[in-house]
Design an enzyme around this catalytic site. Structure first.
Site, PDB file in Angstrom:
ATOM      1  N   ASN A 296       0.847  -1.195   0.000  1.00 22.07           N
ATOM      2  CA  ASN A 296       0.000   0.000   0.000  1.00 22.07           C
ATOM      3  C   ASN A 296       0.877   1.238   0.000  1.00 22.07           C
ATOM      4  O   ASN A 296       1.860   1.313   0.735  1.00 22.07           O
ATOM      5  CB  ASN A 296      -0.908   0.049   1.235  1.00 22.07           C
ATOM      6  CG  ASN A 296      -1.605   1.399   1.378  1.00 22.07           C
ATOM      7  OD1 ASN A 296      -1.084   2.322   1.992  1.00 22.07           O
ATOM      8  ND2 ASN A 296      -2.778   1.522   0.792  1.00 22.07           N
ATOM      9  N   ALA A 322      -4.082   0.700  -3.394  1.00 26.17           N
ATOM     10  CA  ALA A 322      -4.507   1.911  -2.682  1.00 26.17           C
ATOM     11  C   ALA A 322      -5.791   1.583  -1.952  1.00 26.17           C
ATOM     12  O   ALA A 322      -6.610   0.785  -2.441  1.00 26.17           O
ATOM     13  CB  ALA A 322      -4.701   3.077  -3.653  1.00 26.17           C
ATOM     14  N   GLU A 323      -6.009   2.209  -0.805  1.00 27.61           N
ATOM     15  CA  GLU A 323      -7.089   1.789   0.086  1.00 27.61           C
ATOM     16  C   GLU A 323      -8.494   1.887  -0.473  1.00 27.61           C
ATOM     17  O   GLU A 323      -9.381   1.163  -0.016  1.00 27.61           O
ATOM     18  CB  GLU A 323      -7.002   2.511   1.437  1.00 27.61           C
ATOM     19  CG  GLU A 323      -7.122   4.007   1.380  1.00 27.61           C
ATOM     20  CD  GLU A 323      -5.770   4.689   1.378  1.00 27.61           C
ATOM     21  OE1 GLU A 323      -5.678   5.785   1.940  1.00 27.61           O
ATOM     22  OE2 GLU A 323      -4.818   4.124   0.802  1.00 27.61           O
ATOM     23  N   PRO A 324      -8.805   2.742  -1.474  1.00 32.62           N
ATOM     24  CA  PRO A 324     -10.191   2.755  -1.945  1.00 32.62           C
ATOM     25  C   PRO A 324     -10.576   1.530  -2.764  1.00 32.62           C
ATOM     26  O   PRO A 324     -11.730   1.424  -3.178  1.00 32.62           O
ATOM     27  CB  PRO A 324     -10.265   4.026  -2.786  1.00 32.62           C
ATOM     28  CG  PRO A 324      -8.885   4.264  -3.247  1.00 32.62           C
ATOM     29  CD  PRO A 324      -8.028   3.829  -2.090  1.00 32.62           C
ATOM     30  N   GLY A 325      -9.621   0.615  -3.022  1.00 30.15           N
ATOM     31  CA  GLY A 325      -9.997  -0.615  -3.702  1.00 30.15           C
ATOM     32  C   GLY A 325      -9.163  -0.972  -4.906  1.00 30.15           C
ATOM     33  O   GLY A 325      -9.458  -1.953  -5.593  1.00 30.15           O
TER      34      GLY A 325
END
Length: 640
Positions: A296, A322-325
């Site tokens: 990440n 990346a954290e949104p998917g």
């Protein structure tokens, strides 16, 4: 089913005083600006609705006027619970000044809470947030003194501490998609992300609330491909067709086919960085990238790691996320952050955080705003400036390896690079290595207690986390230890052996990192001199981190020795060598096996007293014969 297409004004007229809104978006992706603009206009013209509560996960704004900044008016808002506040300064100002109630909770926990709320669960249990400012013992995420309602509770289950995040009762969802049919089925084919829209719509619908979705175009009822529908029409009450200026793909890019992941852009679409502090830091962080690992990259300084990985030709050997998917490919930066090109998949944000929280990340690279002697990091609160934690807490607590990235000082730092050496021309006005951070977003003490691998990378030096706090391990060539490092810190770090940072970090040409990380140079590092009947192994500045690394070494030694057909003497160079503690035992077993099968006499050397000590401890069971210089090691073999 009735036709659900209405005007923006008619849609926001459904919002009542004291409603609780949840909104979609990640930075400038998927933000329903048409609906937010209409809501702001209604309030400014009529004074209603009033006393709204807002629950959001990711930051939704441009740092100025757009996104949730449109709601930054006294009277319109009463209470806000959010993950990242740095992009919504108008709302953050109200919270910091005590004009509204406000809480900063981990982005991933809010994201997952949408799903659990939709399922009718009372809330969510998680270890995320323990021993940070979210922990009720350290403030419970409250931004000001009027925010007294409990948003997080400390519990014990089977003797282990956990945090309970109660479900929020959501009454209105303002969401966004690409195409809607007349009965409200929503697709997202031109959106860069899907985020949490489905979970938010379910949570609000199951609570008897109103779901409003803005789109850019309409289709005939039930004409959309069922597999493309992200929000079913049964969950949608109203659809609004947005004006193009309020429906940009990101706040930086009107529209890019590459961000929809329906085309793969040419190599080099995202340009290489110029050589400056950001690139030096990104390059040093890239040295930590685990081949075949899942990584990440956070917003800000860590974004440059993707550019360096592309420039060095190693993107295909790692999976950036990346954290949104977003999974795979190359993440974008700035106000495009959250989007990515050349990706493998785009999944819901709450599912991504499930993967992160469960330990799926092999490495994370996150920003560094403040750090202290214990290794605590603050990225969330600086006096009156509220940045918010975003996904930082979820990611930093659960990644197998962690690198914090940031300049050594802030506000006005200027450096010069000449002939591979760095000098500080103008020091930053603000120190970042403090006696105590202003807020604990990452607990160094907890990470050290649990044995986590943590590095802190700046343009001039590198630290690592030990059980006793921060240890200085590397310093840039040309930098003065006392003047440029110790005098710019509020504490004195642990110092045993400090080595120079790799000279390639400060050169303009490509570093050749692909060769290092893939161990493509092993044939040159492990070679036999048949005349002397000696095997020379050069591990200088090599890092061995995984069992795959060990297997490559074993295979190369076996290949060389089996071809020769006789036992050999061996000399090994360990200067600058790094062996991860997790595999030290496996390394010792491998060495012992090779000695038994192929070696006569073995001698080793390293200029580092620390490395000689560590090798002596690691290579147990036989005399390791470790010397300070190559000459001394060779003399031992000659004598044998």
């Amino acid at each position: 089913m009735k036709r659900k297409v209405v005007s923006a004004d008619d849609a926001v007229a459904l919002i009542k005083n004291r409603d609780t809104l949840t909104t979609s978006g990640f930075v400038g992706i998927g933000v329903p600006d048409e609906l937010l603009a209409a809501l702001e206009k209604r309030f400014l013209e009529t004074g209603t609705p009033r006393d709204l509560s807002v629950v959001f996960a990711a930051g939704q704004g441009d740092g100025k006027e757009l996104g949730l900044n449109r709601l930054g008016h006294e009277g319109l808002l009463r209470r806000v619970v959010g993950g990242h506040w740095g992009l919504i300064p108008k709302v953050a100002k109200l919270a910091v000044e005590g004009a509204i109630e406000g809480w900063n909770l981990p982005q991933g926990c809010i994201s997952q809470l949408y799903r659990d709320t939709a399922a009718g669960k009372p809330g969510m249990l998680s270890k995320v947030g323990l021993e940070t400012f979210v922990d009720p013992r350290l403030g419970g995420g409250a931004i000001n003194s009027i925010s007294t309602a409990r948003q997080v509770e400390l519990m014990s289950i089977d003797g282990e501490e956990v945090l309970f995040y109660p479900a929020q009762k959501l009454t209105v969802a303002l969401l966004r998609g690409t195409t809607a049919d007349e009965v409200g089925n929503i697709t997202m084919e031109r959106e860069a992300l899907v985020i949490d829209s489905l979970a938010q719509a379910m949570a609000v619908k199951n609570a008897g609330g109103v779901v409003i979705v803005q789109v850019e175009r309409l289709a005939r009822g039930r004409s959309l491909p069922a597999r493309d529908v992200q929000i079913p029409g049964v969950l949608v009450d109203a659809v609004v067709v947005a004006r193009p200026e309020n429906h940009r793909q990101t706040y930086k890019t009107q529209f890019s086919h590459a961000f929809t992941n329906r085309i793969r852009p040419p190599v080099g679409e995202i340009p290489a960085m110029r050589l400056d502090p950001r690139k030096i830091i990104a390059r040093r962080c890239a040295f930590e990238l685990p081949i075949n690992g899942v990584i990440n990259l956070g917003i800000g300084m860590p974004e440059g790691v993707a550019s360096v990985a592309a420039e060095e030709g190693i993107l295909e050997h790692i999976s950036l996320t990346a954290e949104p998917g977003v999974i795979g490919g190359q993440p974008a930066s700035g106000l495009d952050f959250g989007a990515a090109v050349d990706v493998d998949a785009v999944i819901p944000q709450n599912a991504q955080f499930d993967f992160y929280d469960g330990g799926g990340l092999d490495m994370a690279c996150l920003g560094l705003a403040q750090a202290d002697a214990a290794g605590n990091v603050n990225v969330s609160r600086f006096g009156a400036r509220l940045a918010g934690a975003g996904g930082f807490i979820n990611i930093s607590q659960n990644a197998k390896s962690l690198v914090f990235a940031g300049t050594f000082t802030a506000q006005g730092l200027e450096i010069e690079i000449t002939d591979g050496r760095m000098s500080v021309i103008k020091e930053g006005a603000s120190q970042k290595f403090l006696a105590d951070v202003e807020q604990v977003t990452f607990s160094g003490r907890r990470a050290a207690r649990l044995g986590h691998h943590v590095h802190y990378v700046t343009e001039r030096c590198v630290f690592r986390l030990t059980e006793n706090g921060l240890q200085l391990t590397e310093i840039a060539p040309g930098v003065d230890l006392e003047r440029d490092i110790l005098n710019q810190m509020a504490f004195r770090p642990i110092m045993d052996e400090v080595v120079e940072m790799d000279a390639r970090l400060f050169a303009s040409e490509v570093m050749g990192l692909r060769r290092d990380l893939l161990h493509l140079d092993l044939p040159e590092r492990i070679a036999l001199n048949p005349t002397e009947k000696r095997l020379f192994i050069n591990f200088e500045k090599m890092r061995v981190r995984t069992r795959d690394d060990l297997e490559q070494i074993r295979q190369r030694v076996e290949e060389v020795c089996q071809q020769y057909g006789q036992r050999v003497d061996v000399i090994v160079n360990y200067d600058g060598f790094h062996l991860d503690d997790d595999i030290a035992t496996d390394y010792a077993d491998m060495v012992a096996d090779l000695e038994t099968r192929f070696y006569n006499n073995v001698t080793r050397y390293s200029g580092s007293a620390f490395m000689r000590l560590k090798l002596g401890e690691t290579l147990r069971g036989a005399a390791p014969h470790i010397y300070e210089t190559r000459q001394a090691a060779k003399a031992f073999l000659d004598q044998c």
